[in-house]
Design a protein around this motif. Structure first.
Motif, PDB file in Angstrom:
ATOM      1  N   ARG A  56       0.824  -1.168  -0.121  1.00 59.80           N
ATOM      2  CA  ARG A  56       0.048   0.085  -0.021  1.00 59.80           C
ATOM      3  C   ARG A  56       0.781   1.339  -0.159  1.00 59.80           C
ATOM      4  N   ARG A  57       0.494   2.217  -0.794  1.00 57.00           N
ATOM      5  CA  ARG A  57       1.158   3.312  -0.776  1.00 57.00           C
ATOM      6  C   ARG A  57       0.309   4.708  -1.067  1.00 57.00           C
ATOM      7  N   SER A  58       0.807   5.849  -0.499  1.00 55.88           N
ATOM      8  CA  SER A  58      -0.244   6.904  -0.883  1.00 55.88           C
ATOM      9  C   SER A  58       0.005   7.241  -2.212  1.00 55.88           C
ATOM     10  N   ARG A  66      -0.652   9.897  -5.284  1.00 52.27           N
ATOM     11  CA  ARG A  66      -1.047  11.386  -5.794  1.00 52.27           C
ATOM     12  C   ARG A  66      -1.108  11.555  -7.225  1.00 52.27           C
ATOM     13  N   LEU A  88       8.510  15.081   0.657  1.00 52.15           N
ATOM     14  CA  LEU A  88       7.502  14.254  -0.114  1.00 52.15           C
ATOM     15  C   LEU A  88       7.227  15.060  -1.428  1.00 52.15           C
ATOM     16  N   THR A 139      -4.496   9.612   1.404  1.00 55.12           N
ATOM     17  CA  THR A 139      -5.035  10.164   2.885  1.00 55.12           C
ATOM     18  C   THR A 139      -4.917  11.576   2.874  1.00 55.12           C
ATOM     19  N   HIS A 140      -5.818  12.265   2.480  1.00 59.11           N
ATOM     20  CA  HIS A 140      -5.359  13.516   2.385  1.00 59.11           C
ATOM     21  C   HIS A 140      -6.336  14.487   3.032  1.00 59.11           C
ATOM     22  N   THR A 141      -5.834  15.585   3.928  1.00 58.68           N
ATOM     23  CA  THR A 141      -6.310  16.316   4.678  1.00 58.68           C
ATOM     24  C   THR A 141      -5.982  17.827   4.618  1.00 58.68           C
ATOM     25  N   LEU A 153      10.106   5.776   0.219  1.00 59.25           N
ATOM     26  CA  LEU A 153      10.171   6.007   2.001  1.00 59.25           C
ATOM     27  C   LEU A 153      10.694   4.547   2.557  1.00 59.25           C
ATOM     28  N   LYS A 191      10.131   2.433   6.204  1.00 61.65           N
ATOM     29  CA  LYS A 191       9.208   2.073   7.384  1.00 61.65           C
ATOM     30  C   LYS A 191      10.046   1.767   8.309  1.00 61.65           C
TER      31      LYS A 191
HETATM   32  C1  LIG Z   1      -3.541  11.772   8.903  1.00 66.90           C
HETATM   33  C2  LIG Z   1      -2.822  11.837   7.689  1.00 66.90           C
HETATM   34  C3  LIG Z   1      -2.775  13.060   6.855  1.00 66.90           C
HETATM   35  C4  LIG Z   1      -2.220  13.202   5.701  1.00 66.90           C
HETATM   36  N1  LIG Z   1      -2.562  14.095   4.959  1.00 66.90           N
HETATM   37  C5  LIG Z   1      -1.835  14.098   3.707  1.00 66.90           C
HETATM   38  C6  LIG Z   1      -2.211  15.237   2.750  1.00 66.90           C
HETATM   39  O1  LIG Z   1      -2.924  16.237   3.132  1.00 66.90           O
HETATM   40  N2  LIG Z   1      -1.735  15.192   1.533  1.00 66.90           N
HETATM   41  C7  LIG Z   1      -0.764  14.309   1.121  1.00 66.90           C
HETATM   42  O2  LIG Z   1       0.003  14.486   0.004  1.00 66.90           O
HETATM   43  N3  LIG Z   1      -0.747  13.272   1.612  1.00 66.90           N
HETATM   44  C8  LIG Z   1      -1.052  13.295   3.215  1.00 66.90           C
HETATM   45  N4  LIG Z   1      -1.082  12.063   4.001  1.00 66.90           N
HETATM   46  C9  LIG Z   1      -0.099  10.946   3.272  1.00 66.90           C
HETATM   47  C10 LIG Z   1       1.387  10.804   3.968  1.00 66.90           C
HETATM   48  O3  LIG Z   1       2.161  11.771   3.632  1.00 66.90           O
HETATM   49  C11 LIG Z   1       1.917   9.283   3.913  1.00 66.90           C
HETATM   50  O4  LIG Z   1       0.986   8.454   4.288  1.00 66.90           O
HETATM   51  C12 LIG Z   1       3.236   9.185   4.242  1.00 66.90           C
HETATM   52  O5  LIG Z   1       4.139  10.109   3.580  1.00 66.90           O
HETATM   53  C13 LIG Z   1       3.586   7.668   4.230  1.00 66.90           C
HETATM   54  O6  LIG Z   1       3.518   7.221   2.944  1.00 66.90           O
HETATM   55  P1  LIG Z   1       2.606   5.982   2.593  1.00 66.90           P
HETATM   56  O7  LIG Z   1       1.290   6.262   2.753  1.00 66.90           O
HETATM   57  O8  LIG Z   1       2.991   5.850   0.930  1.00 66.90           O
HETATM   58  O9  LIG Z   1       3.387   4.779   3.252  1.00 66.90           O
HETATM   59  C14 LIG Z   1      -1.580  12.099   5.132  1.00 66.90           C
HETATM   60  C15 LIG Z   1      -1.503  10.767   6.001  1.00 66.90           C
HETATM   61  C16 LIG Z   1      -2.100  10.592   6.992  1.00 66.90           C
HETATM   62  C17 LIG Z   1      -2.033   9.336   8.039  1.00 66.90           C
END
Ligand SMILES: Cc1cc2nc3c(=O)[nH]c(=O)nc-3n(C[C@H](O)[C@H](O)[C@H](O)COP(=O)(O)O)c2cc1C
Length: 224
Positions: free
Chosen positions: A33-35, A37, A109, A173-175, A212, A214
């Motif tokens: 799993r990765r975030s 964009r 990032l 996960t975007h906030t 990245l 972990k």
């Molecule tokens: C509570 C939370 C808020 C986050 N907000 C953002 C965000 O607004 N924009 C973004 O690009 N990534 C956001 N992220 C993603 C993190 O940057 C990302 O989970 C982290 O760099 C680890 O990368 P991975 O998810 O690929 O393992 C958020 C993650 C979490 C858990």
């Protein structure tokens, strides 16, 4: 309140070998799993989204109050409005509002205020926290206190992200901060506050992610 009737637990006991196999497979899948964009506009079956939300809604919650709502946005015009509002807030954050240490923490990032994925991803799931319930009494409206809302909605969001990933979908996960614009664009009542905004779909063919690491198990686990 009346106590719940108790019923037998439906628990499927696994063989130790099955348990190990299943737990190893799950770790391996979750390690991928990765975030993401960068999304493709390619459609994905709605049932995958609905099933992931079914899964999230099975999460434990304080006093079983289930203080969450999952709003699925697929309408292009609504996604455009969300992108526009998110980019306005994010631009303010990146250029003026946030202190240097916030910018420093995000710098590796490579993110900025542009949020094209809010329009390209086929679905946006907006998770709302329901801070208190509303009850109608003869004397008028009253509030029902909700317990452990943050923890409950956080756990449900974890279930949601895991379920989407296990269905072969990419998420972010975007906030965007602050997120109040989501309440007004989506027309939700004031007792429901946006918790997280999750674009969902398939990654674009040329999607990249930051390299990245972990923390190791030794760093995160303590055995006493
Ligand atoms: C509570 C939370 C808020 C986050 N907000 C953002 C965000 O607004 N924009 C973004 O690009 N990534 C956001 N992220 C993603 C993190 O940057 C990302 O989970 C982290 O760099 C680890 O990368 P991975 O998810 O690929 O393992 C958020 C993650 C979490 C858990």
């Amino acid at each position: 309140m009346k106590p719940h009737k108790h019923v037998s637990l439906d628990f499927q006991r696994m063989q130790p070998s099955q348990q190990l196999e299943s737990s190893r497979q799950f770790v391996n899948r979750m390690a991928q799993r990765r975030s993401v964009r960068f999304f493709s506009a390619e459609p994905v079956p709605f049932e995958l989204i609905e099933n992931a939300i079914r899964c999230a809604a099975l999460a434990p919650s304080g006093a079983n109050q289930q203080p969450w709502r999952f709003v699925v946005v697929q309408d292009p015009e609504m996604k455009r409005q969300i992108r526009e509002a998110a980019e306005a807030e994010e631009r303010e954050s990146y250029e003026h509002r946030m202190p240097a240490d916030w910018l420093d923490a995000l710098a590796p990032l490579g993110t900025d205020w542009h949020k094209e994925f809010l329009e390209t991803a086929p679905y946006l799931i907006v998770v709302f926290r329901i801070d208190f319930g509303l009850a109608q009494t003869e004397e008028g409206g009253s509030r029902i206190k909700h317990y452990y809302v943050q923890e409950s909605v956080g756990i449900a969001t974890g279930f949601l992200l895991a379920a989407l990933h296990m269905s072969g979908l990419a998420t972010l996960t975007h906030t965007p901060s602050p997120m109040g614009f989501l309440t007004s664009i989506l027309g939700l009542p004031k007792n429901e506050r946006p918790f997280v905004l999750i674009p969902v779909g398939l990654p674009s063919p040329d999607a990249t992610v930051p390299e990245l690491t972990k923390k190791s198990i030794a760093e995160v686990m303590e055995i006493k």
